[in-house]
Design a protein around this motif. Sequence first.
Motif, PDB file in Angstrom:
ATOM      1  N   THR A 171    -101.637 -15.599 -44.358  1.00  0.00           N
ATOM      2  CA  THR A 171    -102.920 -15.227 -43.752  1.00  0.00           C
ATOM      3  C   THR A 171    -102.781 -14.359 -42.506  1.00  0.00           C
ATOM      4  OG1 THR A 171    -102.983 -17.271 -42.445  1.00  0.00           O
ATOM      5  CG2 THR A 171    -104.005 -17.324 -44.630  1.00  0.00           C
ATOM      6  N   SER A 172    -101.681 -14.507 -41.761  1.00  0.00           N
ATOM      7  CA  SER A 172    -101.572 -13.804 -40.476  1.00  0.00           C
ATOM      8  C   SER A 172    -101.695 -12.290 -40.579  1.00  0.00           C
ATOM      9  CB  SER A 172    -100.254 -14.187 -39.781  1.00  0.00           C
ATOM     10  OG  SER A 172    -100.297 -15.515 -39.309  1.00  0.00           O
ATOM     11  N   PRO A 173    -101.091 -11.630 -41.592  1.00  0.00           N
ATOM     12  CA  PRO A 173    -101.216 -10.169 -41.652  1.00  0.00           C
ATOM     13  C   PRO A 173    -102.657  -9.679 -41.810  1.00  0.00           C
ATOM     14  CG  PRO A 173     -99.414 -10.928 -43.034  1.00  0.00           C
ATOM     15  CD  PRO A 173    -100.178 -12.147 -42.627  1.00  0.00           C
ATOM     16  N   LEU A 213    -114.597 -19.274 -33.013  1.00  0.00           N
ATOM     17  CA  LEU A 213    -113.756 -20.327 -33.566  1.00  0.00           C
ATOM     18  C   LEU A 213    -114.537 -21.170 -34.556  1.00  0.00           C
ATOM     19  CD1 LEU A 213    -112.002 -21.504 -30.288  1.00  0.00           C
ATOM     20  CD2 LEU A 213    -110.868 -20.419 -32.237  1.00  0.00           C
ATOM     21  N   PRO A 214    -113.902 -21.633 -35.614  1.00  0.00           N
ATOM     22  CA  PRO A 214    -114.591 -22.552 -36.527  1.00  0.00           C
ATOM     23  C   PRO A 214    -114.906 -23.859 -35.812  1.00  0.00           C
ATOM     24  CG  PRO A 214    -112.250 -22.401 -37.059  1.00  0.00           C
ATOM     25  CD  PRO A 214    -112.517 -21.349 -36.036  1.00  0.00           C
ATOM     26  N   PRO A 271    -103.984 -14.689 -35.580  1.00  0.00           N
ATOM     27  CA  PRO A 271    -102.826 -14.888 -36.468  1.00  0.00           C
ATOM     28  C   PRO A 271    -101.869 -15.893 -35.853  1.00  0.00           C
ATOM     29  CG  PRO A 271    -102.647 -12.790 -35.299  1.00  0.00           C
ATOM     30  CD  PRO A 271    -103.994 -13.356 -34.945  1.00  0.00           C
ATOM     31  N   VAL A 272    -101.454 -16.883 -36.630  1.00  0.00           N
ATOM     32  CA  VAL A 272    -100.555 -17.905 -36.102  1.00  0.00           C
ATOM     33  C   VAL A 272     -99.156 -17.350 -35.878  1.00  0.00           C
ATOM     34  CG1 VAL A 272     -99.483 -20.131 -36.606  1.00  0.00           C
ATOM     35  CG2 VAL A 272    -101.901 -19.784 -37.076  1.00  0.00           C
ATOM     36  N   ALA A 305    -106.064 -21.829 -41.088  1.00  0.00           N
ATOM     37  CA  ALA A 305    -107.218 -21.666 -41.974  1.00  0.00           C
ATOM     38  C   ALA A 305    -107.724 -20.229 -41.929  1.00  0.00           C
ATOM     39  CB  ALA A 305    -108.328 -22.633 -41.567  1.00  0.00           C
ATOM     40  N   ARG A 306    -108.357 -19.810 -42.979  1.00  0.00           N
ATOM     41  CA  ARG A 306    -108.814 -18.420 -43.095  1.00  0.00           C
ATOM     42  C   ARG A 306    -109.802 -18.057 -41.995  1.00  0.00           C
ATOM     43  NH1 ARG A 306    -111.558 -16.704 -48.658  1.00  0.00           N
ATOM     44  NH2 ARG A 306    -113.062 -18.246 -47.889  1.00  0.00           N
ATOM     45  N   ARG A 307    -110.651 -19.013 -41.565  1.00  0.00           N
ATOM     46  CA  ARG A 307    -111.685 -18.711 -40.585  1.00  0.00           C
ATOM     47  C   ARG A 307    -111.164 -18.698 -39.151  1.00  0.00           C
ATOM     48  NH1 ARG A 307    -116.249 -22.796 -41.051  1.00  0.00           N
ATOM     49  NH2 ARG A 307    -117.097 -21.456 -39.408  1.00  0.00           N
TER      50      ARG A 307
END
Length: 315
Positions: free
Chosen positions: A14-16, A27-28, A84-85, A78-80
């Motif tokens: 997900t990060s890219p 933030l979610p 990027p982690v 998570a996607r939301r």
Amino acid sequence: MPNLNVSLARAAVTSPFKRAGRPGATLPAERSVRPAAPIAAAPLSSYRRICGFAESDTLPLTYPHVLGFPLAMRLMTARRFPLPVVGLVHTWIEINRHRPLRPADLLELTVYADGLAPHRRGTEVTMVTEARLAGELVWESRSGYLSRHPTVTTTPAAPATTARDTTDATRDATTARDTTATATGTTPATRDTTPLPELPAVAEWRLPGDLGRRYGAASGDRNPIHLHPLTARLFGFPRAIAHGMWTVARCLAETPDPDEVHAVRADFRAPVLLPATVTYAADATGFQLRSAGRLHLTGRILRAPDPAAARDGRS
């Protein structure tokens, strides 16, 4: 309990696709919860050994953070989640224990993101972990994670320093960086990041090259930057680096009567490349970890008040 290896894999995917510093990012609102459950004895014993805590009927101050870290990773990958982690930097942590905790306690854990804040070097998110016992809040931590990215600044005709500017500049100067968390109320001087004077040296520790693998096995945090020089190089480090939370725990374990410490504020300054020889320095109010003139970690502690002194009116 979420699997950390699954979260790390999701972070890589997900990060890219996430762009730090995106205007209007939010933030979610969801919270990640682990229902009340017993604490496994074998992992706790391994954690005590690798961090230097003696066997005790009191839970190490840092251990609920370890228990809650998989929940935090599930939220941050998570996607939301807007940042990027991969590349996220753990800059500080505050822990406050409201009462002594026992290994037999059935702790319910809750983790959530508390807010995004602009930082001179990017965007900082605060993650909160809470532990409850029969509904009562008994332990909590707050951690700052910095996502570094270019920032746009404007220079006014007559520059003026605001209180917020001063706070950000001070925090940036004193919390620098801890690359340890990549992909990965009352506290002692809450948000006070005034640099500590150099504390007296107490001990010298020789940290082996496999420390990251050993701590990862005990804590569940098998981030590749801690495991091996080859995997660390993929993220720009010449060698594996020690977990920042290991450095905090190890310093607390070395503190006299660590079970009496009920709050800590630690600021991560620079990574510890493994293997390493580091100096543990401390006084009654805090600790530092140094090596060859480089400061890696600073911490401030608060101890539980002495009941006898309180009865005598001395505190």
